[in-house]
Design a protein around this motif. Sequence first.
Motif, PDB file in Angstrom:
ATOM      1  N   ASP A   1      20.944  15.999  14.295  1.00 27.05           N
ATOM      2  CA  ASP A   1      19.757  15.271  14.756  1.00 27.05           C
ATOM      3  C   ASP A   1      19.957  14.734  16.170  1.00 27.05           C
ATOM      4  O   ASP A   1      19.040  14.745  16.994  1.00 27.05           O
ATOM      5  N   PHE A   2      21.171  14.244  16.440  1.00 28.65           N
ATOM      6  CA  PHE A   2      21.502  13.732  17.781  1.00 28.65           C
ATOM      7  C   PHE A   2      21.314  14.831  18.834  1.00 28.65           C
ATOM      8  O   PHE A   2      20.810  14.578  19.927  1.00 28.65           O
TER       9      PHE A   2
ATOM     10  N   ARG B   1      17.502  15.411  19.412  1.00 25.35           N
ATOM     11  CA  ARG B   1      16.767  14.141  19.432  1.00 25.35           C
ATOM     12  C   ARG B   1      15.543  14.218  20.344  1.00 25.35           C
ATOM     13  O   ARG B   1      15.386  15.137  21.144  1.00 25.35           O
TER      14      ARG B   1
ATOM     15  N   THR C   1      14.215  12.763  16.460  1.00 32.18           N
ATOM     16  CA  THR C   1      14.670  11.446  16.018  1.00 32.18           C
ATOM     17  C   THR C   1      15.104  10.611  17.215  1.00 32.18           C
ATOM     18  O   THR C   1      15.290  11.120  18.314  1.00 32.18           O
ATOM     19  N   ASP C   2      15.306   9.316  16.959  1.00 27.07           N
ATOM     20  CA  ASP C   2      15.697   8.413  18.038  1.00 27.07           C
ATOM     21  C   ASP C   2      17.085   7.801  17.873  1.00 27.07           C
ATOM     22  O   ASP C   2      17.646   7.300  18.839  1.00 27.07           O
TER      23      ASP C   2
END
Length: 196
Positions: free
Chosen positions: A87-88, A91, A129-130
């Motif tokens: 996800d990172f 992002r 994502t954040d």
Amino acid sequence: MSPAQYFSHGTAAELYQFPIRARGPRLLHVSVTVPAHPPQTLGVKGHRLAEGTVVVTRGGVRLVSAEVAWCQLAGRLSHNDIVVVGDFLVRRKRPLSSLAKLRATVDALGAVRGVRAMRRALEDVRAGTDSPMETRVRLLLVAGGLPEPVIQFAVKDADGFFVATPDLAYVKERIAIEYEGEIHRSSGICGGYRPP
């Protein structure tokens, strides 16, 4: 380092600032591509990687691509940690990769050790994502039997004007979920509300 050498594995993960904690002894991971011989010296873990391994230069340093570094985590991290790093990489702000690149890198692995874990993790990686904790909350909700929430849903009022973008949302149920980190607690601001 010689021109044939480059950083990989845990060292590449640190250089990319993957949101994971290093475990075990802190060694420099230095790789070469076959048929070259990996370095053997104190404090260095040498690796010999397959021809075609993607190597990039970042900040003047040669290292494996972010996608390859992610795949090198297989067998070293839990499923959730691998998903958090995935996800990172994809992002919302300043992504280092894309789902398509991650998928292509995993597909290129063939039948190597850890490829099944990477394929399972890839199924749970979500773009946009954040934060790592946002990913952990999503995984926790799903593991608890709830449906997967929508990521970064743009909430608008009855007139169509933007109101907010919560981390996660159950749109039909009108539930917004925000992970508020330590900065929100210690600064006195929580969800935009400042206590009197």
